[in-house]
Motif scaffolding. Structure first.
Motif, PDB file in Angstrom:
ATOM      1  N   UNK A 174      38.160 100.398  54.830  1.00  0.00           N
ATOM      2  CA  UNK A 174      38.181 101.574  53.961  1.00  0.00           C
ATOM      3  C   UNK A 174      37.133 102.557  54.454  1.00  0.00           C
ATOM      4  N   UNK A 175      37.269 103.801  54.028  1.00  0.00           N
ATOM      5  CA  UNK A 175      36.263 104.796  54.378  1.00  0.00           C
ATOM      6  C   UNK A 175      34.936 104.489  53.713  1.00  0.00           C
ATOM      7  N   UNK A 176      33.849 104.820  54.391  1.00  0.00           N
ATOM      8  CA  UNK A 176      32.511 104.559  53.856  1.00  0.00           C
ATOM      9  C   UNK A 176      32.116 105.694  52.923  1.00  0.00           C
ATOM     10  N   UNK A 177      32.281 105.458  51.620  1.00  0.00           N
ATOM     11  CA  UNK A 177      31.945 106.478  50.632  1.00  0.00           C
ATOM     12  C   UNK A 177      30.714 106.133  49.834  1.00  0.00           C
ATOM     13  N   UNK A 178      29.725 105.550  50.476  1.00  0.00           N
ATOM     14  CA  UNK A 178      28.534 105.117  49.750  1.00  0.00           C
ATOM     15  C   UNK A 178      27.619 106.282  49.420  1.00  0.00           C
TER      16      UNK A 178
ATOM     17  N   UNK B  62      24.144 105.920  47.504  1.00  0.00           N
ATOM     18  CA  UNK B  62      23.206 105.055  46.809  1.00  0.00           C
ATOM     19  C   UNK B  62      23.881 103.751  46.418  1.00  0.00           C
ATOM     20  N   UNK B  63      23.846 103.427  45.117  1.00  0.00           N
ATOM     21  CA  UNK B  63      24.501 102.215  44.631  1.00  0.00           C
ATOM     22  C   UNK B  63      25.980 102.434  44.310  1.00  0.00           C
ATOM     23  N   UNK B  64      26.434 103.658  44.429  1.00  0.00           N
ATOM     24  CA  UNK B  64      27.838 103.973  44.175  1.00  0.00           C
ATOM     25  C   UNK B  64      28.604 103.991  45.494  1.00  0.00           C
ATOM     26  N   UNK B  65      29.748 103.332  45.491  1.00  0.00           N
ATOM     27  CA  UNK B  65      30.602 103.307  46.676  1.00  0.00           C
ATOM     28  C   UNK B  65      31.986 103.784  46.252  1.00  0.00           C
ATOM     29  N   UNK B  66      32.424 104.887  46.851  1.00  0.00           N
ATOM     30  CA  UNK B  66      33.701 105.488  46.477  1.00  0.00           C
ATOM     31  C   UNK B  66      34.739 105.259  47.566  1.00  0.00           C
ATOM     32  N   UNK B  67      35.960 104.945  47.135  1.00  0.00           N
ATOM     33  CA  UNK B  67      37.095 104.768  48.036  1.00  0.00           C
ATOM     34  C   UNK B  67      38.202 105.704  47.563  1.00  0.00           C
ATOM     35  N   UNK B  68      38.836 106.396  48.512  1.00  0.00           N
ATOM     36  CA  UNK B  68      40.021 107.186  48.204  1.00  0.00           C
ATOM     37  C   UNK B  68      41.216 106.408  48.731  1.00  0.00           C
TER      38      UNK B  68
ATOM     39  N   UNK C 273      40.674 114.532  45.496  1.00  0.00           N
ATOM     40  CA  UNK C 273      40.404 115.539  46.513  1.00  0.00           C
ATOM     41  C   UNK C 273      38.989 116.091  46.375  1.00  0.00           C
ATOM     42  N   UNK C 274      38.572 116.378  45.143  1.00  0.00           N
ATOM     43  CA  UNK C 274      37.204 116.846  44.920  1.00  0.00           C
ATOM     44  C   UNK C 274      36.204 115.758  45.290  1.00  0.00           C
ATOM     45  N   UNK C 275      36.513 114.513  44.934  1.00  0.00           N
ATOM     46  CA  UNK C 275      35.630 113.404  45.276  1.00  0.00           C
ATOM     47  C   UNK C 275      35.519 113.252  46.783  1.00  0.00           C
ATOM     48  N   UNK C 276      36.642 113.386  47.468  1.00  0.00           N
ATOM     49  CA  UNK C 276      36.640 113.249  48.920  1.00  0.00           C
ATOM     50  C   UNK C 276      35.779 114.324  49.579  1.00  0.00           C
ATOM     51  N   UNK C 277      35.845 115.537  49.059  1.00  0.00           N
ATOM     52  CA  UNK C 277      35.015 116.610  49.623  1.00  0.00           C
ATOM     53  C   UNK C 277      33.537 116.310  49.451  1.00  0.00           C
TER      54      UNK C 277
END
Length: 247
Positions: A133-137, A139-145, A190-194
């Protein structure tokens, strides 16, 4: 009287994906042939990049640029006409060609694309499932699209068991980190990805890939249990023990 107020933005807070209200207009027939949000822009960027490389790199093949353009346009049309067919095509390519290669590179300590590995438990088999998956880290939050939305296998697994592990680089080493995952349909992907890709070229490249191969983007949030920062809680506020380490 007026007073100054300071507003704090929580990086884990959902980004509202609701569309703005519009004045009443006559109903119009909606076409079934419609590209999902963001995929057209991602396809155009991928095509532009292909032709830019053709122009910049000496000796580049014109046929290669034309073939890539045809593939990207075909994927966009497939997503607009039959998202289910595109998901089937993309998952087949990822499962048998792309994902095994990326997992192999991770196993020998190479990560040229800056990706992470997400580990979940199969909701039917209970077996360990690992997917790049893409690295959306942040801090302690890790986001995946998730490019396939609710059709993604790991999204199904997370809905049944939110306990996950993420293999990412901490300092100079790659480590497995426990986490609690939550599917966030209320978040604007989309906003999160940006926000994720800001000033990260490799993340921007992955975002383009997600939009080209995607069919229905969906945000997934993982609360990481980083060393020395305690155990994360599941969406119901209960402490959840980590999965047993396998591999």
């Amino acid at each position: 009287m007026s007073s100054d107020r300071t507003m704090t933005i929580d990086p884990a807070a959902p980004i509202d994906r609701a569309a703005p209200t519009r004045p009443n207009t006559p109903d119009r027939p909606r076409s079934r042939f419609r590209a999902p949000r963001g995929l057209t822009a991602g396809t155009l960027v991928a095509i532009a990049l292909s032709w830019a490389l053709y122009k910049i790199i000496p000796g580049s093949s014109l046929l290669s640029a034309q073939v890539q353009t045809g593939i990207f346009v075909g994927l966009l049309l497939l997503a607009a006409g039959s998202p289910r067919a595109k998901v089937l095509l993309a998952r087949t390519f990822q499962r048998f060609a792309l994902n095994p290669l990326i997992r192999l590179l991770h196993a020998i300590g190479l990560n040229p694309l800056g990706l992470a590995i997400l580990e979940t438990r199969g909701h039917r088999t209970g077996k360990v499932r690992r997917v790049p998956v893409g690295n959306g880290r942040k801090g302690q939050d890790f986001w995946i699209i998730a490019e396939h939305g609710t059709r993604a296998g790991y999204v199904h697994n997370i809905k049944h068991d939110p306990r996950v592990r993420v293999r990412l680089r901490l300092g100079l080493r790659y480590r497995w980190v426990d986490g609690i995952a939550t599917v966030r349909p209320d978040d604007d992907p989309l906003a999160r990805q940006r926000r994720i890709i800001a000033w990260h070229p490799l993340r921007a490249l992955n975002a383009m890939y997600v939009r080209v191969w995607g069919a229905d983007l969906l945000s997934v949030h993982v609360q990481l249990a980083l060393p020395g920062r305690g155990t994360p809680a599941d969406p119901r506020g209960m402490r959840v023990p980590s999965q047993p380490n396998e591999g």
